[in-house]
Motif scaffolding. Sequence first.
Motif, PDB file in Angstrom:
ATOM      1  N   ALA A 152       0.826  -1.213   0.000  1.00 44.17           N
ATOM      2  CA  ALA A 152       0.000   0.000   0.000  1.00 44.17           C
ATOM      3  C   ALA A 152       0.861   1.265   0.000  1.00 44.17           C
ATOM      4  N   LEU A 153       1.866   1.312   0.854  1.00 49.45           N
ATOM      5  CA  LEU A 153       2.677   2.522   0.975  1.00 49.45           C
ATOM      6  C   LEU A 153       3.529   2.796  -0.259  1.00 49.45           C
ATOM      7  N   THR A 154       4.014   1.755  -0.913  1.00 53.33           N
ATOM      8  CA  THR A 154       4.853   1.985  -2.096  1.00 53.33           C
ATOM      9  C   THR A 154       4.043   2.527  -3.269  1.00 53.33           C
ATOM     10  N   SER A 155       2.729   2.526  -3.170  1.00 55.61           N
ATOM     11  CA  SER A 155       1.903   3.183  -4.184  1.00 55.61           C
ATOM     12  C   SER A 155       2.000   4.704  -4.061  1.00 55.61           C
ATOM     13  N   TYR A 156       2.423   5.190  -2.908  1.00 61.80           N
ATOM     14  CA  TYR A 156       2.472   6.623  -2.648  1.00 61.80           C
ATOM     15  C   TYR A 156       3.868   7.169  -2.376  1.00 61.80           C
ATOM     16  N   MET A 157       4.823   6.294  -2.116  1.00 63.60           N
ATOM     17  CA  MET A 157       6.152   6.780  -1.728  1.00 63.60           C
ATOM     18  C   MET A 157       7.218   5.721  -1.974  1.00 63.60           C
ATOM     19  N   GLU A 158       8.458   6.190  -1.982  1.00 63.46           N
ATOM     20  CA  GLU A 158       9.605   5.273  -2.038  1.00 63.46           C
ATOM     21  C   GLU A 158      10.054   5.021  -0.613  1.00 63.46           C
ATOM     22  N   LEU A 159       9.853   3.806  -0.145  1.00 66.24           N
ATOM     23  CA  LEU A 159      10.216   3.459   1.227  1.00 66.24           C
ATOM     24  C   LEU A 159      11.692   3.159   1.350  1.00 66.24           C
ATOM     25  N   LYS A 160      12.292   3.693   2.401  1.00 63.41           N
ATOM     26  CA  LYS A 160      13.659   3.326   2.749  1.00 63.41           C
ATOM     27  C   LYS A 160      13.621   2.217   3.791  1.00 63.41           C
ATOM     28  N   THR A 161      12.736   2.386   4.794  1.00 60.03           N
ATOM     29  CA  THR A 161      12.596   1.366   5.838  1.00 60.03           C
ATOM     30  C   THR A 161      11.133   1.242   6.245  1.00 60.03           C
ATOM     31  N   LEU A 162      10.785   0.060   6.713  1.00 60.71           N
ATOM     32  CA  LEU A 162       9.451  -0.201   7.267  1.00 60.71           C
ATOM     33  C   LEU A 162       9.622  -1.212   8.387  1.00 60.71           C
ATOM     34  N   ASP A 163       9.322  -0.792   9.609  1.00 59.67           N
ATOM     35  CA  ASP A 163       9.449  -1.660  10.778  1.00 59.67           C
ATOM     36  C   ASP A 163       8.101  -1.788  11.468  1.00 59.67           C
ATOM     37  N   ASP A 169       6.781   2.004  11.921  1.00 59.95           N
ATOM     38  CA  ASP A 169       7.744   3.073  11.669  1.00 59.95           C
ATOM     39  C   ASP A 169       8.192   2.952  10.219  1.00 59.95           C
ATOM     40  N   ALA A 170       7.901   3.990   9.435  1.00 54.26           N
ATOM     41  CA  ALA A 170       8.276   3.978   8.022  1.00 54.26           C
ATOM     42  C   ALA A 170       9.044   5.247   7.695  1.00 54.26           C
ATOM     43  N   ILE A 171      10.090   5.090   6.901  1.00 52.66           N
ATOM     44  CA  ILE A 171      10.855   6.232   6.414  1.00 52.66           C
ATOM     45  C   ILE A 171      10.830   6.169   4.889  1.00 52.66           C
ATOM     46  N   ALA A 172      10.457   7.297   4.286  1.00 56.59           N
ATOM     47  CA  ALA A 172      10.374   7.373   2.829  1.00 56.59           C
ATOM     48  C   ALA A 172      11.378   8.391   2.312  1.00 56.59           C
ATOM     49  N   SER A 173      11.941   8.097   1.148  1.00 58.40           N
ATOM     50  CA  SER A 173      12.882   9.039   0.542  1.00 58.40           C
ATOM     51  C   SER A 173      12.162  10.004  -0.390  1.00 58.40           C
ATOM     52  N   LYS A 174      10.960   9.618  -0.846  1.00 59.84           N
ATOM     53  CA  LYS A 174      10.224  10.470  -1.773  1.00 59.84           C
ATOM     54  C   LYS A 174       8.742  10.115  -1.702  1.00 59.84           C
ATOM     55  N   ILE A 175       7.891  11.131  -1.806  1.00 61.86           N
ATOM     56  CA  ILE A 175       6.449  10.913  -1.887  1.00 61.86           C
ATOM     57  C   ILE A 175       6.014  11.341  -3.283  1.00 61.86           C
ATOM     58  N   SER A 176       5.181  10.527  -3.898  1.00 58.82           N
ATOM     59  CA  SER A 176       4.777  10.797  -5.277  1.00 58.82           C
ATOM     60  C   SER A 176       3.286  10.541  -5.459  1.00 58.82           C
ATOM     61  N   PRO A 177       2.723  10.973  -6.595  1.00 62.29           N
ATOM     62  CA  PRO A 177       1.314  10.665  -6.862  1.00 62.29           C
ATOM     63  C   PRO A 177       1.105   9.153  -6.844  1.00 62.29           C
ATOM     64  N   PRO A 178      -0.104   8.721  -6.505  1.00 60.20           N
ATOM     65  CA  PRO A 178      -0.357   7.272  -6.431  1.00 60.20           C
ATOM     66  C   PRO A 178      -0.169   6.573  -7.772  1.00 60.20           C
ATOM     67  N   LYS A 179       0.388   5.379  -7.698  1.00 56.69           N
ATOM     68  CA  LYS A 179       0.563   4.547  -8.889  1.00 56.69           C
ATOM     69  C   LYS A 179      -0.678   3.659  -9.007  1.00 56.69           C
ATOM     70  N   ILE A 180      -1.499   3.950  -9.980  1.00 61.01           N
ATOM     71  CA  ILE A 180      -2.746   3.188 -10.153  1.00 61.01           C
ATOM     72  C   ILE A 180      -2.613   2.306 -11.371  1.00 61.01           C
ATOM     73  N   ALA A 181      -2.879   1.025 -11.172  1.00 61.96           N
ATOM     74  CA  ALA A 181      -2.787   0.060 -12.281  1.00 61.96           C
ATOM     75  C   ALA A 181      -3.905   0.321 -13.271  1.00 61.96           C
ATOM     76  N   LYS A 182      -3.583   0.291 -14.555  1.00 58.39           N
ATOM     77  CA  LYS A 182      -4.584   0.483 -15.600  1.00 58.39           C
ATOM     78  C   LYS A 182      -4.947  -0.856 -16.190  1.00 58.39           C
ATOM     79  N   ASN A 183      -6.227  -1.049 -16.472  1.00 57.91           N
ATOM     80  CA  ASN A 183      -6.696  -2.326 -17.056  1.00 57.91           C
ATOM     81  C   ASN A 183      -6.548  -2.320 -18.544  1.00 57.91           C
TER      82      ASN A 183
END
Length: 80
Positions: A39-50, A66-80
Amino acid sequence: MRERVTRYAYRRLERVLLGDKIGVGSDVAGMLRSDLERALTSYMELKTLDIDIKVNESGSFDVRIDAIASKISPPKIAKN
């Protein structure tokens, strides 16, 4: 002092036994981690997740995430 240590040891043993009884273990934490990571990688680049799950003295669960992200981006939505 000794009474405090005994009380602490008793409470700790009680939490461990209750946790074993309920079945909270690395399996649950692993499944939760996988779902959250997806779920979180749809919105950000995770560095750590504990994730840490413990049973407290009242039998409720303490869940720490506890999550640390290096970047937050628009959601990645899969297209059919």
